[in-house]
Scaffold this active site. Structure first.
Site, short mmCIF file in Angstrom:
data_model
loop_
_atom_site.label_atom_id
_atom_site.label_comp_id
_atom_site.label_asym_id
_atom_site.label_seq_id
_atom_site.Cartn_x
_atom_site.Cartn_y
_atom_site.Cartn_z
N TYR A 171 3.63 0.99 2.68
CA TYR A 171 2.91 1.57 3.82
C TYR A 171 1.60 2.17 3.33
CZ TYR A 171 1.71 4.69 7.64
OH TYR A 171 1.03 5.33 8.65
N GLU A 212 -4.24 1.45 9.70
CA GLU A 212 -2.87 1.47 9.15
C GLU A 212 -2.43 0.05 8.79
OE1 GLU A 212 0.75 3.96 10.69
OE2 GLU A 212 0.82 2.06 11.74
#
Lengths: 383, 292
Positions: free
Chosen positions: A102, A191
């Site tokens: 992530y 993101e």
């Protein structure tokens, strides 16, 4: 402004971030064409809508043959995910995923700077991980000056678990490039989740989200091109084009028209307090003129959920007589059949009262009394 | 006394060539505010429109010739960063930014540049501030305010007017009313202004008008509990607003449940603040706090 995944990936590519081979398709035929262009028709088909939970809603599926591509893309196109109908899908080559990580950058208003968030364990459970095992989610504070400094990345990467050390260089590059995009495009969020490591050791942005600061769109004109009609609620789009700040709410029947965001929220709160349900948030903005008021009224009148209209104006800079003029024009032109409760107070209110009384329209001076009346009327019609 | 501005404030208006800027300049002059100069790169005349105010193309000149000590900014958003930096480079210590829609990144830079300095920036995206009977710097409707001892701090313009109307009708005049603005990154926060009210002898109590988003109200609650010596009443707007349509996980990870109306109200109550359910309650709450 939020971008679709395929748009985010287009920007990723422009900034040198590797993404899977793929293209957006607006029809089953296009989806088939894209699948045929790959060495093998093994693809993932992903609904492109501006909402989360696509996977859980069945909007992300694998297809391993052209027949499956046809079947699955036709299923996903037209599907409803939350309030959105799927109009387009992203068709991508399947990746051989060894690891999911992530990575994100976000504007951190509370610390007047930015934050990088990185975890070796990516995927949909990242929020849960941050709650339960915060040590597995690394955060880096970044100041506007000097921005991200390389040592900050080295510090993060020094904490990689031994089996991931060999990917440090690839991840480092992803971080730098994503940060560059984040700053240059005035993003409030960039993101990559998951950031995947493929079985042959490549780092790839497998899914991505980008939000751009609306106030900075004037200097990111290329991003404005990404605004697609199907991604917005039609009433919200009309409001934006008319420079009104409008948010549609589910389940309400009192349409609110207010000047100023704080007072608009307060109006909704007061309606709720007296047992009513607001149908929308609508802020006319600071310098509302008659035409502006009429445009706003039109949006509320066009909302079928609304049975009662509540106009709440505190005339500071806004002149109440101009608001009254807007209301009267709207009444003439729009054939409003819905109940209307008007509260006007402030600059030139006496003139406004006279104008409205001539047309037999009554006006409240206190917000609370007006809100109670609006709630009462909305309930009478609800029965 | 009062905070930030008073009858001796000498205000220069940046972005004075526009219609809006000039309308508000004339309103401020009528209120008795000392507007010493208007600045706009577009000026080709000696005076600002029909007003008896000298016009300049740079702020430096206005500071040199007229001792401006406060700047009021109406400059459009794309040029606001430049205007604020110009004021800072000219040594102006009080900068009030009315402009709406300034990119967050620009305000972040300004905040970092002024960190630790004695500069006070109010705004952006705010109605400005007023010390009733003395000085109005901004777009607030002067007639609803009344001189008195209640300090007001607010994130929203029209909600301020709504509440001030109630205060004035209840005989509760105001020392200074400060609109800190509704943007994510504010020049002055609730805490910054509370500190000033704490030191101001003429302020006997404070009304705080907050709204959902961010954690500045929570920070204010901490400050009030630990340091603030005067009664505070508050109202938080947005109890009925649906959770924001946010994307991605990063926002949820860093906000972790903070910033909601409930979180703010409970933090304020725990700090001893009287929190109003609806705006009508504020005046009574302040009265009963003052009588305690």
């Amino acid at each position: 402004m939020n971008l679709n995944e395929f748009q985010a990936k287009e920007l990723f590519s422009k900034f040198g971030l590797p993404v899977p081979n793929g293209k957006v398709a607006w029809s089953t035929e296009e989806a088939l064409g894209i699948a045929k262009s790959f060495p093998e028709p093994k693809v993932v088909i992903k609904a492109q809508v501006l909402t989360g939970g696509r996977g859980k809603a069945g909007g992300v599926k694998l297809a391993n043959s052209l027949e499956e591509v046809e079947k699955i893309s036709s299923e996903i196109l037209g599907m409803k995910i939350k309030e959105f109908t799927v109009k387009k899908v992203l068709v991508e080559e399947q990746m051989s995923i060894e690891k999911e990580m992530y990575l994100s950058f976000i504007q951190d208003r509370d610390n007047r700077g930015y934050r990088m968030i990185f975890s070796e364990e990516g995927g949909v459970e990242i929020e849960e991980l941050a709650r339960t095992q915060p040590d597995k989610v690394m955060m880096v504070q970044i100041e506007p000056f000097p921005g991200l400094v390389p040592f900050q990345l080295r510090e993060v990467l020094s904490k990689l678990s031994p089996e991931n050390k060999k990917h440090a260089r690839g991840i480092y590059q992803m971080m730098n490039k994503l940060y560059k995009l984040f700053i240059e495009k005035d993003a409030t969020l960039t993101e990559i989740n998951p950031l995947i490591i493929t079985s042959d050791g490549k780092c790839i942005a497998c899914d991505g989200k980008i939000s751009i600061d609306n106030s900075a769109l004037y200097r990111n004109k290329d991003v404005i091109e990404y605004r697609l009609p199907e991604d917005e609620n039609p009433l919200e789009r009309e409001a934006r084009e008319k420079q009104l700040n409008y948010v549609k709410l589910d389940g309400g029947n009192i349409g609110c028209l207010v000047n100023g965001a704080g007072l608009a929220m307060t109006t909704m709160d007061v309606i709720k307090h007296f047992g009513g349900e607001p149908a929308n948030f609508l802020d006319l903005g600071g310098g509302a003129k008659a035409e502006h008021v009429k445009n706003a009224l039109k949006i509320i009148v066009d909302d079928d959920d609304v049975n009662t209209i509540f106009i709440n104006i505190f005339g500071g800079i806004v002149r109440c007589d101009l608001v009254a003029e807007g209301i009267l024009n709207a009444k003439k032109e729009l054939d409003i059949k819905k109940e209307m409760v008007i509260r006007l107070l402030g600059t030139n209110d006496k003139i406004a009262y006279e104008m409205l009384e001539k047309e037999n329209i009554s006006v409240f001076t206190a917000m609370t009394a007006a809100a109670k009346e609006a709630v009462k009327l909305s309930k009478q019609q609800g029965v | 006394m009062s905070i930030i501005i008073n009858s001796s404030s000498r205000i220069a208006v940046q972005g004075a060539a526009g219609v809006e800027g000039q309308f508000h300049m004339s309103e401020m002059i009528k209120y008795g505010t000392k507007i010493v100069a208007g600045i706009d790169p577009a000026f080709q005349t000696d005076k600002v429109g029909d007003l008896d105010v000298p016009a300049y193309t740079t702020l430096k000149k206005a500071v040199e010739e007229h001792n401006a000590d406060t700047s009021l900014i109406f400059v459009p958003a794309p040029f606001a960063y430049d205007a604020i930096m110009e004021a800072l480079y000219c040594g102006i210590k009080k900068i009030i930014v009315i402009t709406e829609g300034i990119p967050v990144n620009d305000m972040m830079k300004i905040k970092q540049y002024t960190k630790g300095s004695d500069v006070v920036i109010v705004g952006p995206n705010c109605p400005g501030l007023i010390t009733p009977g003395e000085c109005k710097a901004g777009i607030l409707p002067g007639h609803i305010f009344k001189k008195g001892s209640i300090g007001v701090i607010s994130r929203s313009g029209t909600l301020t007017y709504e509440i001030v109307q109630h205060l004035t009708e209840a005989g509760l005049g105001q020392s200074t009313c400060v609109g800190i603005g509704g943007d994510p990154v504010q020049g002055s926060t609730f805490v910054d202004i509370l500190k000033q009210f704490n030191a101001d002898d003429d302020t006997k109590a404070v009304v705080m008008l907050g709204e959902i988003g961010g954690v500045e109200e929570e920070k204010a609650a901490d400050y009030i509990r630990d340091h603030f010596t005067k009664p505070v009443a508050a109202f938080i707007a947005g109890k009925s607003a649906p959770p924001g349509k946010t994307m991605g996980h990063a926002g949820a990870i860093i906000s972790a449940g903070k910033g909601t109306a409930e979180a703010k109200i409970s933090a304020l109550k725990e700090a001893g603040v009287a929190v109003a359910v609806i705006p009508d309650d504020i005046a009574d709450l302040i009265k009963s706090e003052l009588n305690k």
